[in-house]
Design a protein around this motif. Structure first.
Motif, PDB file in Angstrom:
ATOM      1  N   LEU A  76       0.722  -1.266  -0.117  1.00  0.00           N
ATOM      2  CA  LEU A  76      -0.205  -0.139   0.084  1.00  0.00           C
ATOM      3  C   LEU A  76       0.747   1.047  -0.382  1.00  0.00           C
ATOM      4  O   LEU A  76       1.448   1.671   0.178  1.00  0.00           O
ATOM      5  N   ALA A  77      -0.285   2.590  -0.686  1.00  0.00           N
ATOM      6  CA  ALA A  77       0.982   3.117  -0.303  1.00  0.00           C
ATOM      7  C   ALA A  77       1.605   3.589   0.479  1.00  0.00           C
ATOM      8  O   ALA A  77       0.731   3.612   1.497  1.00  0.00           O
ATOM      9  N   GLY A  78       3.060   4.255   1.808  1.00  0.00           N
ATOM     10  CA  GLY A  78       3.557   4.692   2.322  1.00  0.00           C
ATOM     11  C   GLY A  78       4.764   3.527   3.100  1.00  0.00           C
ATOM     12  O   GLY A  78       5.040   3.559   4.130  1.00  0.00           O
ATOM     13  N   GLN A  79       3.947   2.083   2.383  1.00  0.00           N
ATOM     14  CA  GLN A  79       4.580   0.854   3.238  1.00  0.00           C
ATOM     15  C   GLN A  79       6.327   0.986   2.290  1.00  0.00           C
ATOM     16  O   GLN A  79       6.744   0.804   2.607  1.00  0.00           O
ATOM     17  N   ASN A  80       5.875   1.396   1.348  1.00  0.00           N
ATOM     18  CA  ASN A  80       7.167   1.705   0.085  1.00  0.00           C
ATOM     19  C   ASN A  80       8.286   0.145   0.349  1.00  0.00           C
ATOM     20  O   ASN A  80       9.059   0.253   0.222  1.00  0.00           O
ATOM     21  N   ASP A  81       7.163  -0.613  -0.030  1.00  0.00           N
ATOM     22  CA  ASP A  81       7.299  -2.348  -0.077  1.00  0.00           C
ATOM     23  C   ASP A  81       6.623  -2.839  -1.574  1.00  0.00           C
ATOM     24  O   ASP A  81       5.648  -2.391  -1.441  1.00  0.00           O
ATOM     25  N   TYR A  82       7.417  -4.295  -1.325  1.00  0.00           N
ATOM     26  CA  TYR A  82       7.172  -4.965  -2.542  1.00  0.00           C
ATOM     27  C   TYR A  82       6.905  -6.698  -2.750  1.00  0.00           C
ATOM     28  O   TYR A  82       7.990  -6.844  -1.211  1.00  0.00           O
ATOM     29  N   VAL A  83       6.321  -7.384  -2.831  1.00  0.00           N
ATOM     30  CA  VAL A  83       6.554  -8.800  -2.628  1.00  0.00           C
ATOM     31  C   VAL A  83       6.290  -9.546  -4.183  1.00  0.00           C
ATOM     32  O   VAL A  83       5.947  -8.761  -4.843  1.00  0.00           O
ATOM     33  N   ASP A  84       7.616 -10.255  -4.188  1.00  0.00           N
ATOM     34  CA  ASP A  84       7.400 -10.848  -5.641  1.00  0.00           C
ATOM     35  C   ASP A  84       6.268 -11.918  -6.051  1.00  0.00           C
ATOM     36  O   ASP A  84       5.619 -12.105  -4.831  1.00  0.00           O
ATOM     37  N   VAL A  85       5.928 -11.622  -7.302  1.00  0.00           N
ATOM     38  CA  VAL A  85       5.122 -12.211  -7.397  1.00  0.00           C
ATOM     39  C   VAL A  85       5.250 -13.352  -8.460  1.00  0.00           C
ATOM     40  O   VAL A  85       5.665 -12.759  -8.894  1.00  0.00           O
ATOM     41  N   TYR A  86       4.518 -14.204  -8.773  1.00  0.00           N
ATOM     42  CA  TYR A  86       4.921 -15.271  -9.582  1.00  0.00           C
ATOM     43  C   TYR A  86       4.006 -15.532 -10.425  1.00  0.00           C
ATOM     44  O   TYR A  86       2.893 -16.148  -9.906  1.00  0.00           O
ATOM     45  N   PRO A  87       4.103 -15.863 -12.413  1.00  0.00           N
ATOM     46  CA  PRO A  87       2.798 -16.565 -13.010  1.00  0.00           C
ATOM     47  C   PRO A  87       2.935 -17.577 -12.350  1.00  0.00           C
ATOM     48  O   PRO A  87       3.110 -19.195 -12.105  1.00  0.00           O
ATOM     49  N   ILE A  88       0.822 -18.164 -12.436  1.00  0.00           N
ATOM     50  CA  ILE A  88       0.613 -19.242 -11.910  1.00  0.00           C
ATOM     51  C   ILE A  88      -0.812 -19.679 -13.327  1.00  0.00           C
ATOM     52  O   ILE A  88      -1.136 -18.342 -13.439  1.00  0.00           O
ATOM     53  N   GLU A  89      -0.581 -20.540 -14.262  1.00  0.00           N
ATOM     54  CA  GLU A  89      -1.605 -21.125 -14.967  1.00  0.00           C
ATOM     55  C   GLU A  89      -2.228 -22.428 -14.527  1.00  0.00           C
ATOM     56  O   GLU A  89      -1.514 -23.211 -13.890  1.00  0.00           O
ATOM     57  N   GLU A  90      -4.220 -22.264 -14.688  1.00  0.00           N
ATOM     58  CA  GLU A  90      -4.406 -23.255 -14.568  1.00  0.00           C
ATOM     59  C   GLU A  90      -4.720 -24.126 -15.873  1.00  0.00           C
ATOM     60  O   GLU A  90      -5.211 -23.371 -16.995  1.00  0.00           O
ATOM     61  N   ARG A  91      -3.649 -25.545 -16.354  1.00  0.00           N
ATOM     62  CA  ARG A  91      -3.454 -25.725 -17.611  1.00  0.00           C
ATOM     63  C   ARG A  91      -4.420 -27.141 -17.598  1.00  0.00           C
ATOM     64  O   ARG A  91      -4.881 -26.913 -16.058  1.00  0.00           O
ATOM     65  N   GLU A  92      -4.810 -27.834 -18.420  1.00  0.00           N
ATOM     66  CA  GLU A  92      -5.937 -29.034 -18.909  1.00  0.00           C
ATOM     67  C   GLU A  92      -5.049 -30.171 -17.757  1.00  0.00           C
ATOM     68  O   GLU A  92      -5.858 -31.072 -17.359  1.00  0.00           O
ATOM     69  N   ASP A  93      -4.047 -30.368 -17.319  1.00  0.00           N
ATOM     70  CA  ASP A  93      -3.342 -31.036 -17.055  1.00  0.00           C
ATOM     71  C   ASP A  93      -2.854 -31.372 -15.065  1.00  0.00           C
ATOM     72  O   ASP A  93      -2.107 -31.427 -14.633  1.00  0.00           O
TER      73      ASP A  93
END
Ligand code: FES
Length: 109
Positions: A76-93
Motif C-alpha cells: 500500500l502507499a506509504g509502505q514503500n515495499d513489495y513482494v515477489d509475485v510469480y506467474p501461475i496457470e491452470e492448465r488441462e493437466d
C-alpha cells in the motif's frame, strides 16, 4: 523462467496456503476465483503471508497488517515495499507456477 507443475490438490473455494515448489516456500492464494503465487515471507519483518488473509485484492500479513496487491505485489502507499509475485496457470493437466532460473543454473545447463 521454468514452469513447475504443482503436486497438491487445491480447494475450489478461496484459500491462502503455503506450498513448497522446487525447494522454495510460496504463498498460494485463490481469491475471487483466481490463483496467485507470491513470496511467503513478508518484507516488513518476516511475517508469514500464508498465515494471512485476503481483502480487496490484497494479501494481509498477520503480524502488522501490511497489505500487498495480489496481482502486482506492491505494498500500500506509504509502505514503500513489495513482494515477489510469480506467474501461475491452470492448465488441462494441472496447475503450473513459473519460477525464475538462477543465473548460475542458466549458465551451466
Ligand atoms: S511482518 Fe508483515 S507486516 Fe510486519
Amino acid at each position: 523462467m521454468k514452469w513447475i507443475k504443482l503436486d497438491v490438490e487445491l480447494p475450489e473455494d478461496d484459500f491462502v496456503k503455503m506450498i513448497k515448489v522446487d525447494g522454495k516456500k510460496l504463498c498460494l492464494v485463490r481469491h475471487q476465483n483466481k490463483l496467485h503465487a507470491l513470496q511467503n515471507s513478508c518484507p516488513h519483518a518476516g511475517g508469514i503471508l500464508s498465515g494471512g488473509w485476503c481483502k480487496n485484492g490484497h494479501i494481509i500479513c498477520p503480524l502488522h497488517r501490511y497489505e500487498y496487491n495480489l496481482e502486482t505485489g506492491k505494498g500500500l502507499a506509504g509502505q514503500n515495499d513489495y513482494v515477489d509475485v510469480y506467474p501461475i496457470e491452470e492448465r488441462e493437466d494441472g496447475v503450473y507456477v513459473g519460477l525464475p532460473e538462477g543465473f548460475w543454473k542458466r549458465l551451466f545447463s
